[in-house]
Scaffold this motif. Structure first.
Motif, PDB file in Angstrom:
ATOM      1  N   ASN A   1      11.616   0.044   2.206  1.00  0.00           N
ATOM      2  CA  ASN A   1      11.593   0.634   3.922  1.00  0.00           C
ATOM      3  C   ASN A   1      11.989   1.971   3.810  1.00  0.00           C
ATOM      4  OD1 ASN A   1      11.956  -2.340   4.861  1.00  0.00           O
ATOM      5  ND2 ASN A   1      14.047  -2.216   4.471  1.00  0.00           N
ATOM      6  N   PRO A   2      12.575   2.408   3.441  1.00  0.00           N
ATOM      7  CA  PRO A   2      12.063   4.076   3.645  1.00  0.00           C
ATOM      8  C   PRO A   2      10.821   4.608   3.255  1.00  0.00           C
ATOM      9  CG  PRO A   2      13.864   3.766   2.725  1.00  0.00           C
ATOM     10  CD  PRO A   2      13.650   2.449   2.565  1.00  0.00           C
ATOM     11  N   VAL A   3       9.831   3.691   1.937  1.00  0.00           N
ATOM     12  CA  VAL A   3       7.890   3.995   1.166  1.00  0.00           C
ATOM     13  C   VAL A   3       7.681   3.809   1.946  1.00  0.00           C
ATOM     14  CG1 VAL A   3       7.222   3.194  -0.823  1.00  0.00           C
ATOM     15  CG2 VAL A   3       9.261   4.341  -0.734  1.00  0.00           C
ATOM     16  N   THR A   4       7.928   2.727   2.689  1.00  0.00           N
ATOM     17  CA  THR A   4       7.175   2.343   4.171  1.00  0.00           C
ATOM     18  C   THR A   4       6.943   2.614   5.167  1.00  0.00           C
ATOM     19  OG1 THR A   4       7.424  -0.065   3.174  1.00  0.00           O
ATOM     20  CG2 THR A   4       5.954   0.450   5.100  1.00  0.00           C
ATOM     21  N   TYR A   5       8.284   3.607   5.601  1.00  0.00           N
ATOM     22  CA  TYR A   5       8.077   3.880   6.563  1.00  0.00           C
ATOM     23  C   TYR A   5       7.489   5.523   6.531  1.00  0.00           C
ATOM     24  CZ  TYR A   5      10.009   6.227  11.103  1.00  0.00           C
ATOM     25  OH  TYR A   5      10.570   6.629  12.505  1.00  0.00           O
ATOM     26  N   TRP A   6       8.146   6.588   5.558  1.00  0.00           N
ATOM     27  CA  TRP A   6       7.252   6.848   4.671  1.00  0.00           C
ATOM     28  C   TRP A   6       5.659   7.125   5.056  1.00  0.00           C
ATOM     29  CZ3 TRP A   6       3.785   8.162   0.241  1.00  0.00           C
ATOM     30  CH2 TRP A   6       3.859   9.259  -0.200  1.00  0.00           C
ATOM     31  N   HIS A   7       4.434   6.474   4.701  1.00  0.00           N
ATOM     32  CA  HIS A   7       3.471   5.957   4.376  1.00  0.00           C
ATOM     33  C   HIS A   7       2.874   5.835   5.890  1.00  0.00           C
ATOM     34  CE1 HIS A   7      -0.326   5.634   2.278  1.00  0.00           C
ATOM     35  NE2 HIS A   7      -0.601   4.703   2.454  1.00  0.00           N
ATOM     36  N   ALA A   8       3.913   5.174   6.557  1.00  0.00           N
ATOM     37  CA  ALA A   8       3.071   5.089   7.677  1.00  0.00           C
ATOM     38  C   ALA A   8       3.853   6.624   8.726  1.00  0.00           C
ATOM     39  CB  ALA A   8       4.286   4.635   8.964  1.00  0.00           C
ATOM     40  N   LEU A   9       4.188   7.519   8.766  1.00  0.00           N
ATOM     41  CA  LEU A   9       4.638   8.704   9.051  1.00  0.00           C
ATOM     42  C   LEU A   9       3.591   9.652   8.339  1.00  0.00           C
ATOM     43  CD1 LEU A   9       8.644   9.361   8.865  1.00  0.00           C
ATOM     44  CD2 LEU A   9       6.935   8.911  11.022  1.00  0.00           C
ATOM     45  N   ARG A  10       3.172  10.218   7.229  1.00  0.00           N
ATOM     46  CA  ARG A  10       2.805  10.395   6.901  1.00  0.00           C
ATOM     47  C   ARG A  10       0.667   9.933   7.440  1.00  0.00           C
ATOM     48  NH1 ARG A  10       6.301  12.534   6.170  1.00  0.00           N
ATOM     49  NH2 ARG A  10       7.449  13.167   5.109  1.00  0.00           N
ATOM     50  N   ARG A  11       0.374   8.743   7.303  1.00  0.00           N
ATOM     51  CA  ARG A  11      -0.780   8.463   7.775  1.00  0.00           C
ATOM     52  C   ARG A  11      -1.172   8.691   9.534  1.00  0.00           C
ATOM     53  NH1 ARG A  11      -2.211   2.247   6.773  1.00  0.00           N
ATOM     54  NH2 ARG A  11      -3.851   3.071   7.644  1.00  0.00           N
ATOM     55  N   ALA A  12      -0.334   8.792  10.132  1.00  0.00           N
ATOM     56  CA  ALA A  12       0.385   8.584  11.784  1.00  0.00           C
ATOM     57  C   ALA A  12      -0.043  10.520  12.258  1.00  0.00           C
ATOM     58  CB  ALA A  12       1.446   8.165  12.228  1.00  0.00           C
ATOM     59  N   GLY A  13       0.069  11.486  10.686  1.00  0.00           N
ATOM     60  CA  GLY A  13       0.322  12.898  11.123  1.00  0.00           C
ATOM     61  C   GLY A  13       1.492  13.461  10.984  1.00  0.00           C
TER      62      GLY A  13
ATOM     63  N   HIS B   1       1.070  -1.598  -0.285  1.00  0.00           N
ATOM     64  CA  HIS B   1      -0.269  -0.143  -0.114  1.00  0.00           C
ATOM     65  C   HIS B   1       0.923   1.330  -0.178  1.00  0.00           C
ATOM     66  CE1 HIS B   1      -3.358  -2.113   2.300  1.00  0.00           C
ATOM     67  NE2 HIS B   1      -3.245  -2.669   0.714  1.00  0.00           N
ATOM     68  N   ALA B   2       1.587   1.203   0.970  1.00  0.00           N
ATOM     69  CA  ALA B   2       2.689   2.335   0.783  1.00  0.00           C
ATOM     70  C   ALA B   2       3.566   2.475  -0.725  1.00  0.00           C
ATOM     71  CB  ALA B   2       3.425   2.550   1.762  1.00  0.00           C
ATOM     72  N   THR B   3       3.698   1.504  -1.639  1.00  0.00           N
ATOM     73  CA  THR B   3       4.580   2.005  -2.790  1.00  0.00           C
ATOM     74  C   THR B   3       3.495   2.440  -3.965  1.00  0.00           C
ATOM     75  OG1 THR B   3       5.714   0.084  -1.958  1.00  0.00           O
ATOM     76  CG2 THR B   3       5.371   0.738  -4.834  1.00  0.00           C
ATOM     77  N   LEU B   4       2.148   1.740  -3.574  1.00  0.00           N
ATOM     78  CA  LEU B   4       0.837   2.363  -4.825  1.00  0.00           C
ATOM     79  C   LEU B   4       1.373   4.269  -4.139  1.00  0.00           C
ATOM     80  CD1 LEU B   4      -1.688  -0.364  -4.865  1.00  0.00           C
ATOM     81  CD2 LEU B   4      -0.072   0.156  -6.191  1.00  0.00           C
TER      82      LEU B   4
END
Length: 269
Positions: free
Chosen positions: A242-254, A138-141
């Motif tokens: 890994n950076p992509v996943t972390y980026w998306h998780a951070l953004r989703r968490a605000g 999902h982060a990649t997309l």
């Protein structure tokens, strides 16, 4: 009476010494990020830690999985089965820390399948740990949408069925994948030992004018530093999982901090 007076003074002192508690973990005033990785994965933690904004703490749990020889798709299927069996147990060890969000450092579709099966597993994971979860697919997309990319070359550490699973989730989302390179790592732990020279060579093999970006999946593959250098050299996005996943998780968490020097994805706020 003097004894009682002394005891009372002691209780008063003990009360004064009681800790003053923050409503949040002291070092995680902005975000407590859970990170779940297979036991054989020694890459995800390091690559995500390099991107951790101030006030964010990463708390890691590990999925029990074997390090066994992988020489075929059938061998890889055994390893994947162990991962899905251990995912919920790993989340159980993380839940007492009360994370705000969890990044699952494994390609869920590679062992559960995409579509309904993958969505059901993610819903179960979120319910188990008590907070939203983010996965690499999902982060990649999300990253490709954010960067306006619709045509990529794909790098994986997998055997053909793993490659096919990665291509399927991309193509189902409308992303064209004209070129795939699967490195066929001979075991889960061996993925982390692929050399930077081989990864740089893989980028050269994949890059052509007909692709807008190079995308890597497989969270134990140590690709973040190679991707960052290649992105600057090629002048197009080179996305490490890994950076992509972390980026998306951070953004989703605000948490929307731009991180200088971390590539064009982290320049987006």
């Amino acid at each position: 009476m003097p004894e009682l007076a002394g005891r009372g003074a002691g209780w008063q002192a003990a009360a004064m010494d009681a800790p003053q508690l923050n409503p949040r973990a002291t070092l995680a005033q902005r975000l407590l990020m859970g990170v779940v990785v297979p036991a054989t994965n020694v890459t995800t933690e390091a690559e995500m830690a390099d991107l951790r904004p101030r006030g964010v703490v990463n708390a890691t749990a590990r999925i029990a999985n074997p390090d066994r020889a992988v020489a075929s798709d059938a061998d890889a299927a055994v390893v994947r089965a162990a991962m899905v069996a251990g995912l919920m147990d790993a989340l159980d060890t993380l839940a007492p820390a009360q994370p705000d969000h969890v990044a699952i450092g494994v390609m869920v579709e590679n062992f559960a399948g995409g579509g309904t099966a993958g969505d059901a597993l993610l819903a179960q994971a979120a319910a188990r740990v008590g907070c939203p979860v983010t996965v690499p697919t999902h982060a990649t997309l999300a990253a490709l949408v954010a960067l306006g990319i619709t045509r990529i070359a794909l790098l994986t550490p997998f055997f053909p069925k793993g490659d096919a699973a990665a291509v399927a989730f991309l193509e189902e989302a409308g992303i064209a994948v004209p070129r795939v390179l699967g490195l066929r790592a001979p075991g889960p732990a061996a993925i982390a030992r692929v050399t930077e020279d081989r990864l740089r060579e893989a980028v050269r093999e994949l890059d052509r004018p007909d692709v807008q970006a190079i995308v890597q999946v497989g969270t134990n593959l140590p690709f973040a530093a190679v991707a960052l250098a290649a992105e600057a050299e090629l002048g197009k996005p080179v996305l490490a999982t890994n950076p992509v996943t972390y980026w998306h998780a951070l953004r989703r968490a605000g948490v929307r901090d731009a991180i200088p020097g971390a590539g064009r994805l982290f320049a987006l706020t």
